[in-house]
Write a protein that holds these residues in place. Sequence first.
Motif, PDB file in Angstrom:
ATOM      1  N   LEU A  17       0.820  -1.210   0.000  1.00  0.00           N
ATOM      2  CA  LEU A  17       0.000   0.000   0.000  1.00  0.00           C
ATOM      3  C   LEU A  17       0.855   1.261   0.000  1.00  0.00           C
ATOM      4  O   LEU A  17       0.505   2.245  -0.663  1.00  0.00           O
ATOM      5  N   ASP A  20       2.373   1.447  -3.666  1.00  0.00           N
ATOM      6  CA  ASP A  20       1.386   1.669  -4.715  1.00  0.00           C
ATOM      7  C   ASP A  20       0.636   2.982  -4.544  1.00  0.00           C
ATOM      8  O   ASP A  20       0.229   3.597  -5.530  1.00  0.00           O
ATOM      9  N   SER A  21       0.444   3.423  -3.308  1.00  0.00           N
ATOM     10  CA  SER A  21      -0.294   4.668  -3.098  1.00  0.00           C
ATOM     11  C   SER A  21       0.462   5.868  -3.659  1.00  0.00           C
ATOM     12  O   SER A  21      -0.166   6.833  -4.111  1.00  0.00           O
ATOM     13  N   LYS A  22       1.780   5.819  -3.662  1.00  0.00           N
ATOM     14  CA  LYS A  22       2.566   6.901  -4.265  1.00  0.00           C
ATOM     15  C   LYS A  22       2.284   6.991  -5.761  1.00  0.00           C
ATOM     16  O   LYS A  22       2.219   8.079  -6.318  1.00  0.00           O
ATOM     17  N   HIS A  24      -0.453   6.351  -7.285  1.00  0.00           N
ATOM     18  CA  HIS A  24      -1.807   6.824  -7.552  1.00  0.00           C
ATOM     19  C   HIS A  24      -2.108   8.163  -6.890  1.00  0.00           C
ATOM     20  O   HIS A  24      -3.258   8.592  -6.847  1.00  0.00           O
ATOM     21  N   LYS A  26      -1.978   8.992  -3.730  1.00  0.00           N
ATOM     22  CA  LYS A  26      -2.627   8.878  -2.422  1.00  0.00           C
ATOM     23  C   LYS A  26      -1.582   9.056  -1.330  1.00  0.00           C
ATOM     24  O   LYS A  26      -0.387   8.972  -1.567  1.00  0.00           O
ATOM     25  N   ASN A  27      -2.040   9.270  -0.109  1.00  0.00           N
ATOM     26  CA  ASN A  27      -1.155   9.478   1.024  1.00  0.00           C
ATOM     27  C   ASN A  27      -0.564   8.132   1.476  1.00  0.00           C
ATOM     28  O   ASN A  27      -1.280   7.301   2.027  1.00  0.00           O
ATOM     29  N   PRO A  28       0.743   7.898   1.264  1.00  0.00           N
ATOM     30  CA  PRO A  28       1.317   6.593   1.602  1.00  0.00           C
ATOM     31  C   PRO A  28       1.352   6.310   3.106  1.00  0.00           C
ATOM     32  O   PRO A  28       1.223   5.151   3.510  1.00  0.00           O
ATOM     33  N   TRP A  31      -2.285   5.168   4.102  1.00  0.00           N
ATOM     34  CA  TRP A  31      -2.615   3.830   3.612  1.00  0.00           C
ATOM     35  C   TRP A  31      -1.737   2.763   4.239  1.00  0.00           C
ATOM     36  O   TRP A  31      -2.172   1.629   4.438  1.00  0.00           O
ATOM     37  N   TYR A  46      -8.820   0.269  -0.622  1.00  0.00           N
ATOM     38  CA  TYR A  46      -7.819   0.962  -1.440  1.00  0.00           C
ATOM     39  C   TYR A  46      -7.997   0.618  -2.919  1.00  0.00           C
ATOM     40  O   TYR A  46      -7.933   1.497  -3.782  1.00  0.00           O
ATOM     41  N   THR A  50      -8.909   3.220  -6.021  1.00  0.00           N
ATOM     42  CA  THR A  50      -7.981   3.423  -7.136  1.00  0.00           C
ATOM     43  C   THR A  50      -8.510   2.783  -8.418  1.00  0.00           C
ATOM     44  O   THR A  50      -7.737   2.361  -9.283  1.00  0.00           O
TER      45      THR A  50
END
Length: 86
Positions: A17, A20-22, A24, A26-28, A31, A46, A50
């Motif tokens: 998470l 992958d959040s970076k 998309h 999103k706040n790593p 998540w 999540y 996404t």
Amino acid sequence: MEGFFGLTLNIILTIYLVIDSKKHGKNPILWGILGFIFGLIALGIYLIKTDRKVIGWIVTILSIIGYLALILIVGLAIFFTVVGFS
């Protein structure tokens, strides 16, 4: 052994998470914390957020069913331990 498996799974989910959040936007940190605490439910949410909705809903629903089954099994075990089989 089960505790080790659960902890290992949550650590793997947390790493996934965060990475992958970076990608998309999103706040790593958020998540990563959610993934470590809530595990598969956080992963499912999540994935839904996404735009991977089908797999996200499948993971979320299966993890909720699994948690409910675990609660039911533990509750029944406690009930039959306290009340007995009479």
